[in-house]
Design a protein around this motif. Structure first.
Motif, mmCIF file in Angstrom:
data_model
loop_
_atom_site.group_PDB
_atom_site.id
_atom_site.type_symbol
_atom_site.label_atom_id
_atom_site.label_comp_id
_atom_site.label_asym_id
_atom_site.label_seq_id
_atom_site.Cartn_x
_atom_site.Cartn_y
_atom_site.Cartn_z
ATOM 1 N N ASN A 80 102.806 50.736 -35.929
ATOM 2 C CA ASN A 80 103.827 51.783 -35.846
ATOM 3 C C ASN A 80 103.298 53.053 -36.492
ATOM 4 O OD1 ASN A 80 105.783 50.028 -34.682
ATOM 5 N ND2 ASN A 80 106.098 49.158 -36.717
ATOM 6 N N ILE A 81 103.046 54.076 -35.683
ATOM 7 C CA ILE A 81 102.606 55.365 -36.204
ATOM 8 C C ILE A 81 103.760 56.040 -36.927
ATOM 9 C CG2 ILE A 81 101.800 57.662 -35.545
ATOM 10 C CD1 ILE A 81 100.266 56.290 -33.245
ATOM 11 N N ASN A 82 104.928 56.016 -36.324
ATOM 12 C CA ASN A 82 106.161 56.500 -36.943
ATOM 13 C C ASN A 82 107.300 55.704 -36.343
ATOM 14 O OD1 ASN A 82 106.867 57.794 -34.454
ATOM 15 N ND2 ASN A 82 105.646 59.579 -35.047
ATOM 16 N N GLN A 83 108.518 56.163 -36.530
ATOM 17 C CA GLN A 83 109.677 55.398 -36.059
ATOM 18 C C GLN A 83 109.750 55.315 -34.535
ATOM 19 O OE1 GLN A 83 113.369 56.750 -37.674
ATOM 20 N NE2 GLN A 83 114.504 54.949 -36.988
ATOM 21 N N GLN A 84 109.204 56.299 -33.823
ATOM 22 C CA GLN A 84 109.292 56.313 -32.370
ATOM 23 C C GLN A 84 108.027 55.846 -31.658
ATOM 24 O OE1 GLN A 84 110.617 59.108 -34.094
ATOM 25 N NE2 GLN A 84 112.656 58.281 -33.791
ATOM 26 N N VAL A 85 106.844 56.076 -32.211
ATOM 27 C CA VAL A 85 105.581 55.840 -31.513
ATOM 28 C C VAL A 85 104.842 54.639 -32.110
ATOM 29 C CG1 VAL A 85 103.370 56.843 -30.826
ATOM 30 C CG2 VAL A 85 105.405 58.291 -30.968
ATOM 31 N N ALA A 86 104.344 53.769 -31.223
ATOM 32 C CA ALA A 86 103.594 52.593 -31.664
ATOM 33 C C ALA A 86 102.412 52.345 -30.728
ATOM 34 C CB ALA A 86 104.497 51.363 -31.699
ATOM 35 N N LEU A 87 101.341 51.800 -31.278
ATOM 36 C CA LEU A 87 100.172 51.373 -30.511
ATOM 37 C C LEU A 87 100.180 49.853 -30.468
ATOM 38 C CD1 LEU A 87 97.482 53.685 -32.154
ATOM 39 C CD2 LEU A 87 98.816 54.107 -30.076
ATOM 40 N N THR A 88 99.754 49.278 -29.337
ATOM 41 C CA THR A 88 99.747 47.819 -29.190
ATOM 42 C C THR A 88 98.414 47.337 -28.644
ATOM 43 O OG1 THR A 88 100.669 47.955 -26.958
ATOM 44 C CG2 THR A 88 102.243 47.705 -28.755
ATOM 45 N N ALA A 89 98.081 46.105 -28.979
ATOM 46 C CA ALA A 89 96.936 45.398 -28.411
ATOM 47 C C ALA A 89 97.413 43.973 -28.165
ATOM 48 C CB ALA A 89 95.743 45.416 -29.359
ATOM 49 N N GLU A 90 97.194 43.465 -26.936
ATOM 50 C CA GLU A 90 97.728 42.139 -26.636
ATOM 51 C C GLU A 90 96.892 41.370 -25.629
ATOM 52 O OE1 GLU A 90 101.709 42.519 -25.072
ATOM 53 O OE2 GLU A 90 101.074 43.784 -23.439
ATOM 54 N N ALA B 231 91.664 39.240 -9.549
ATOM 55 C CA ALA B 231 91.811 39.295 -11.002
ATOM 56 C C ALA B 231 92.295 37.953 -11.536
ATOM 57 C CB ALA B 231 92.788 40.398 -11.386
ATOM 58 N N LYS B 232 91.707 37.524 -12.625
ATOM 59 C CA LYS B 232 92.106 36.268 -13.249
ATOM 60 C C LYS B 232 93.465 36.419 -13.929
ATOM 61 C CE LYS B 232 88.252 34.396 -12.079
ATOM 62 N NZ LYS B 232 88.192 34.114 -10.701
ATOM 63 N N ALA B 233 94.037 35.310 -14.353
ATOM 64 C CA ALA B 233 95.366 35.312 -14.969
ATOM 65 C C ALA B 233 95.344 35.835 -16.402
ATOM 66 C CB ALA B 233 95.947 33.908 -14.942
ATOM 67 N N ASP B 234 94.184 35.799 -17.074
ATOM 68 C CA ASP B 234 94.057 36.257 -18.455
ATOM 69 C C ASP B 234 93.803 37.759 -18.481
ATOM 70 O OD1 ASP B 234 94.189 33.593 -19.549
ATOM 71 O OD2 ASP B 234 92.168 33.313 -18.774
ATOM 72 N N VAL B 235 94.656 38.505 -19.186
ATOM 73 C CA VAL B 235 94.586 39.966 -19.202
ATOM 74 C C VAL B 235 94.612 40.458 -20.648
ATOM 75 C CG1 VAL B 235 95.733 42.082 -18.440
ATOM 76 C CG2 VAL B 235 95.805 40.052 -16.985
ATOM 77 N N TRP B 236 93.734 41.411 -20.970
ATOM 78 C CA TRP B 236 93.702 42.065 -22.277
ATOM 79 C C TRP B 236 94.225 43.480 -22.092
ATOM 80 C CZ3 TRP B 236 92.603 39.121 -26.404
ATOM 81 C CH2 TRP B 236 91.948 37.916 -26.166
ATOM 82 N N THR B 237 95.153 43.910 -22.952
ATOM 83 C CA THR B 237 95.806 45.201 -22.778
ATOM 84 C C THR B 237 95.890 45.958 -24.110
ATOM 85 O OG1 THR B 237 97.185 44.235 -21.034
ATOM 86 C CG2 THR B 237 97.909 46.337 -21.945
ATOM 87 N N VAL B 238 95.609 47.263 -24.060
ATOM 88 C CA VAL B 238 95.894 48.174 -25.167
ATOM 89 C C VAL B 238 96.863 49.214 -24.639
ATOM 90 C CG1 VAL B 238 93.738 47.828 -26.428
ATOM 91 C CG2 VAL B 238 93.871 49.617 -24.717
ATOM 92 N N GLY B 239 97.808 49.620 -25.468
ATOM 93 C CA GLY B 239 98.804 50.558 -24.978
ATOM 94 C C GLY B 239 99.496 51.320 -26.080
ATOM 95 N N ALA B 240 100.424 52.153 -25.678
ATOM 96 C CA ALA B 240 101.246 52.923 -26.592
ATOM 97 C C ALA B 240 102.655 52.996 -26.013
ATOM 98 C CB ALA B 240 100.682 54.324 -26.769
ATOM 99 N N HIS B 241 103.654 52.950 -26.885
ATOM 100 C CA HIS B 241 105.014 53.110 -26.375
ATOM 101 C C HIS B 241 105.848 54.030 -27.272
ATOM 102 C CE1 HIS B 241 106.000 49.366 -28.800
ATOM 103 N NE2 HIS B 241 107.014 50.143 -29.115
ATOM 104 N N TYR B 242 106.872 54.551 -26.659
ATOM 105 C CA TYR B 242 107.783 55.479 -27.333
ATOM 106 C C TYR B 242 109.191 54.892 -27.311
ATOM 107 C CZ TYR B 242 110.407 59.674 -28.451
ATOM 108 O OH TYR B 242 111.260 60.576 -29.051
ATOM 109 N N ALA B 243 109.824 54.829 -28.482
ATOM 110 C CA ALA B 243 111.189 54.300 -28.592
ATOM 111 C C ALA B 243 112.181 55.453 -28.701
ATOM 112 C CB ALA B 243 111.300 53.400 -29.805
ATOM 113 N N PHE B 244 113.314 55.311 -28.039
ATOM 114 C CA PHE B 244 114.346 56.357 -28.033
ATOM 115 C C PHE B 244 115.322 56.186 -29.172
ATOM 116 C CE2 PHE B 244 112.962 55.703 -23.679
ATOM 117 C CZ PHE B 244 112.571 56.967 -23.340
#
Length: 189
Positions: A154-164, A176-189
């Motif tokens: 969590n960068i702050n209350q609204q913005v977060a970075l994820t790795a999964e 594409a195989k069923a196993d997926v690696w993802t990096v992302g960012a999301h914004y909460a309202f």
């Protein structure tokens, strides 16, 4: 993709002075990510089979936090087009595969500290793979279980970075195989 990961990590390090505040739920969030899945295929009886390995693709997702521990999330990943070629007898054949996957899942989060948390997702997914060449035109649809394990910063209350790590159903015969690696960012309202 490596440049994006380095940029995300550098941004997180530069903003680490900003402490994440306690989240107030319920609230919605939206996000984008870069997903990668292995496109390497091999078939018995074919010689000189060559296909693309890991390829980066896009992901969009959104969710609703019921409380700080529980959320519901939906997402879509485009597995992009991947090329292949192989030799059979005296013939060389070229083709491509493409696909996508989407899911609906429950998400459980557990905080490590104010900024980091771990999470797991469990739900249902539908994915599709298509293989096209001069010799074959195949399609594989799969509806089944979806699961993921991840880490959130969590960068702050609204913005977060994820790795999964995500699993889209059962193993695939092509594309594409069923196993997926993802990096992302999301914004909460």
């Amino acid at each position: 993709m490596k440049k994006l990961i380095v940029a995300l990590l550098a941004s997180a390090a530069a903003i680490s002075a900003a402490q994440a505040q306690t989240t107030t739920a319920p609230r919605a969030y939206v996000g984008v990510g870069i997903a990668t899945a292995d496109h390497e295929d091999s078939y018995s009886g074919l010689s000189s089979f060559n296909s693309d390995g890991y390829k980066a693709s896009g992901k969009i997702y959104g969710g609703y936090e019921i409380n700080p521990m529980w959320a519901v999330e939906a997402g879509y990943t485009d597995f992009r087009k991947s090329n292949f070629n192989y030799s059979s007898a005296a013939t060389t054949i070229n083709g491509d595969t493409k696909g996508y996957g989407y899911y609906l899942a429950a998400k459980a989060s557990a905080p490590i500290n104010d900024q980091f948390s771990v999470y797991g997702k469990l739900g249902v997914q539908h994915s599709q793979r298509e293989l096209r060449s001069v010799a074959y035109n195949l399609k594989d649809d799969d509806t089944g279980a979806y699961g993921a394990l991840g880490l959130q910063y969590n960068i702050n209350q609204q913005v977060a970075l994820t790795a999964e790590y995500e699993r889209y159903g059962k193993s695939k015969d092509f594309g594409a195989k069923a196993d997926v690696w993802t990096v992302g960012a999301h914004y909460a309202f």
